[in-house]
Design a protein around this motif. Structure first.
Motif, short mmCIF file in Angstrom:
data_model
loop_
_atom_site.label_atom_id
_atom_site.label_comp_id
_atom_site.label_asym_id
_atom_site.label_seq_id
_atom_site.Cartn_x
_atom_site.Cartn_y
_atom_site.Cartn_z
N ARG A 1 -26.80 -17.70 -43.26
CA ARG A 1 -27.26 -17.82 -42.22
C ARG A 1 -28.39 -18.13 -41.99
O ARG A 1 -28.58 -19.31 -42.87
N LEU A 2 -28.53 -19.09 -40.13
CA LEU A 2 -30.02 -20.02 -40.67
C LEU A 2 -29.84 -20.16 -38.69
O LEU A 2 -29.37 -20.12 -38.33
N GLU A 3 -31.00 -20.70 -37.83
CA GLU A 3 -30.86 -21.18 -36.53
C GLU A 3 -31.02 -22.43 -36.83
O GLU A 3 -32.00 -23.09 -37.44
N VAL A 4 -31.09 -23.25 -35.64
CA VAL A 4 -30.79 -24.91 -35.94
C VAL A 4 -31.46 -24.94 -34.10
O VAL A 4 -31.01 -23.89 -33.06
N ARG A 5 -32.58 -25.57 -33.78
CA ARG A 5 -33.31 -25.74 -32.23
C ARG A 5 -31.62 -26.35 -31.69
O ARG A 5 -30.90 -27.18 -31.99
N THR A 6 -31.62 -25.60 -30.39
CA THR A 6 -30.36 -26.13 -29.49
C THR A 6 -30.82 -27.47 -29.54
O THR A 6 -29.20 -28.03 -28.94
N ASP A 7 -31.37 -28.21 -29.38
CA ASP A 7 -31.59 -29.66 -29.00
C ASP A 7 -31.08 -30.56 -30.49
O ASP A 7 -31.46 -32.19 -30.27
N ASN A 8 -31.30 -30.11 -31.91
CA ASN A 8 -30.86 -31.34 -32.74
C ASN A 8 -29.40 -31.03 -32.82
O ASN A 8 -29.11 -30.52 -33.95
N HIS A 9 -29.11 -31.75 -32.69
CA HIS A 9 -26.86 -32.21 -32.73
C HIS A 9 -27.27 -33.20 -33.81
O HIS A 9 -26.15 -32.98 -34.14
N SER A 10 -27.87 -33.61 -34.54
CA SER A 10 -27.84 -34.60 -35.88
C SER A 10 -27.13 -33.23 -36.44
O SER A 10 -26.42 -32.91 -37.39
N ALA A 11 -28.13 -32.18 -36.48
CA ALA A 11 -27.89 -31.09 -37.68
C ALA A 11 -26.81 -30.11 -37.01
O ALA A 11 -26.35 -29.43 -37.96
N ILE A 12 -27.67 -29.99 -35.59
CA ILE A 12 -25.59 -29.10 -35.30
C ILE A 12 -24.20 -30.04 -35.89
O ILE A 12 -23.03 -28.72 -36.51
N ARG A 13 -23.99 -31.11 -35.21
CA ARG A 13 -23.21 -31.91 -35.93
C ARG A 13 -22.77 -31.83 -37.68
O ARG A 13 -21.41 -31.15 -38.24
N TYR B 1 -38.52 -20.80 -31.71
CA TYR B 1 -39.50 -21.54 -32.19
C TYR B 1 -41.32 -21.60 -31.28
O TYR B 1 -41.23 -21.30 -30.41
N GLU B 2 -41.85 -22.02 -32.21
CA GLU B 2 -43.52 -21.59 -31.93
C GLU B 2 -43.89 -23.07 -30.83
O GLU B 2 -44.31 -22.18 -29.86
N ASP B 3 -42.89 -23.51 -30.51
CA ASP B 3 -43.18 -24.85 -28.84
C ASP B 3 -42.49 -23.91 -27.84
O ASP B 3 -42.44 -24.87 -27.09
N GLY B 4 -41.58 -22.82 -27.93
CA GLY B 4 -40.71 -22.35 -27.05
C GLY B 4 -39.35 -22.75 -26.90
O GLY B 4 -38.67 -22.34 -26.21
N SER B 5 -39.05 -23.39 -28.04
CA SER B 5 -37.41 -24.07 -27.80
C SER B 5 -36.69 -23.13 -28.41
O SER B 5 -37.04 -21.88 -29.08
N ASP B 6 -35.51 -23.11 -27.53
CA ASP B 6 -34.35 -22.15 -28.45
C ASP B 6 -33.59 -22.50 -29.06
O ASP B 6 -33.90 -23.32 -29.74
N ALA B 7 -32.57 -21.57 -30.07
CA ALA B 7 -32.21 -22.07 -31.33
C ALA B 7 -30.42 -21.35 -31.20
O ALA B 7 -30.90 -20.16 -30.62
N PHE B 8 -30.12 -21.99 -32.11
CA PHE B 8 -28.58 -20.78 -32.26
C PHE B 8 -28.63 -20.21 -33.88
O PHE B 8 -29.51 -21.35 -34.71
N CYS B 9 -27.93 -19.63 -33.70
CA CYS B 9 -27.68 -18.92 -34.71
C CYS B 9 -26.49 -19.65 -35.42
O CYS B 9 -25.31 -19.21 -34.63
N TYR B 10 -26.14 -19.57 -36.65
CA TYR B 10 -25.30 -20.05 -37.58
C TYR B 10 -24.72 -19.16 -38.78
O TYR B 10 -25.76 -18.78 -39.65
N ALA B 11 -23.79 -19.44 -39.16
CA ALA B 11 -23.55 -18.72 -40.76
C ALA B 11 -22.52 -19.05 -41.05
O ALA B 11 -21.23 -19.35 -40.50
N LYS B 12 -22.12 -18.51 -42.74
CA LYS B 12 -21.51 -19.27 -42.89
C LYS B 12 -20.81 -18.31 -44.18
O LYS B 12 -21.49 -18.32 -44.86
#
Length: 158
Positions: free
Chosen positions: A114-126, A144-155
């Motif tokens: 599992r992992l979390e990724v910033r919702t605005d990190n489009h290259s990582a999401i891809r 995140y510390e700066d208030g950004s949101d995250a998506f949770c992903y899993a494989k």
């Protein structure tokens, strides 16, 4: 121990104490917030519940890092952090690190990563979606510390 790389040029191995300066420098160059401190890296290098991986073109050319966490009694591993040098992006470093993280999780008998990724990190999401990760649940607000949101992903790992 060298783990299977995504490309012949990228090698991934377990981080060593001698990598500490490179790990800290990459962390500081990559992230504006939520940085892993030198003390935290040092602790995780010796921890049974964490595995720090480094990617390089050779022993001297440090390209990226990933950190995987394990919980006792759990078969779910967590990709806590992944980073690569800006000049190394798009060259298979992220793929090699994720594949090595998956291999490490399998060795620890985990069935999911599992992992979390910033919702605005489009290259990582891809990248995650290309490698078979699926988005889970709702957005994690202000994750995140700066208030950004995250998506949770899993494989699911075979």
């Amino acid at each position: 121990m060298t783990l299977t790389p995504a490309t012949a040029a990228v090698r991934v191995r377990r981080a060593e104490l001698s990598d500490l300066d490179d790990l800290v420098a990459l962390e500081q160059a990559t992230f504006d917030s939520d940085q892993i401190s030198r003390a935290q890296f040092r602790r995780h290098l010796d921890s049974d519940s964490a595995r720090v991986l480094v990617a390089s073109a050779n022993r001297r050319r440090f390209l990226g890092t990933a950190m995987v966490f394990f919980r006792k009694g759990s078969r779910v591993a967590r990709l806590y952090s992944i980073a690569s040098l800006p000049q190394a992006r798009g060259k298979g470093v992220g793929t090699a690190l994720i594949e090595a993280a998956e291999a490490t999780a399998r060795q620890r008998h985990c069935h999911m990563l599992r992992l979390e990724v910033r919702t605005d990190n489009h290259s990582a999401i891809r990248l995650y979606e290309r490698l078979g990760y699926e988005r889970l649940g709702p957005v994690k607000k202000r994750f995140y510390e700066d208030g950004s949101d995250a998506f949770c992903y899993a494989k699911t790992l075979d």
